[in-house]
Design a protein around this motif. Structure first.
Motif: not given
Length: 201
Positions: A164-165, A168-169
């Motif tokens: 998820s991170s 998002d990036e």
């Protein structure tokens, strides 16, 4: 009555036009191997009778044959091919950008068919959960197996959070690229507007 020096003026206009035509031919030959160069040609038109000649001449036939004038320099291009090129170039740019974005997403998700360590992290984590549950089923009272099951689920949670991170990036980078592209387009449009103002003034 025909103006006295109209013959000289006619000859002068023809010489000027042909000199410019020779210049354009030379430029075409000089750029024959230049990438992206488009062959040019001279466009001309008959000289329209001016006020002085019309006043001196007895009738319109007296002012005929006043010579030729340069009306412009055009490029020898095919409008259909130009449109196709612009359309295809636009589509190509879109697909290149989409391919880059999907490559970044694929890098974050990993290969769905690769369950080895370092491959698809979700698939690998789910496989670990499946294995730990099978082992726990054979030893349901073992605290060690219970800890392994808990650890495998915890690992899956961490993997999902990391993905998820990463996504998002990727989304943030794409938004930045989009804003940069919009700024470049606006700057280009501003320069075009300024150039149009300079030409019309």
């Amino acid at each position: 009555m025909r103006p006295t020096f109209i013959g000289f003026e006619t000859a002068r206009s023809a010489l000027n036009l042909n000199q410019k035509s020779l210049d354009i031919v030379g430029n075409n030959l000089a750029n024959i191997n230049t990438a992206g160069y488009t062959r040019q040609r001279v466009t001309s038109a008959e000289v329209v009778s001016n006020t002085y000649n019309t006043r001196v001449a007895q009738n319109k036939t007296d002012t005929a044959g006043e010579g030729v004038e340069l009306t412009g320099i055009s490029q020898t291009r095919d409008s259909f091919l130009d449109k196709r090129f612009r359309d295809e170039y636009s589509d190509s740019s879109y697909y290149i950008q989409a391919s880059n974005m999907f490559s970044d997403i694929e890098g974050a998700l990993g290969d769905a068919n690769d369950v080895s360590e370092g491959g698809n992290m979700i698939a690998s984590s789910i496989q670990q959960i499946y294995q730990s549950l099978n082992d726990s089923a054979s030893e349901p009272t073992s605290s060690e197996q219970a800890n392994l099951v808990q650890s495998s689920f915890s690992n899956l949670t961490q993997v999902v959070q990391k993905i998820s991170s990463d996504l998002d990036e990727v989304a943030g980078q794409e938004k930045y690229n989009l804003s940069t592209s919009i700024e470049d387009v606006n700057n280009s449009l501003q320069k075009i507007a300024e150039l149009n103002d300079a030409i019309s003034s």
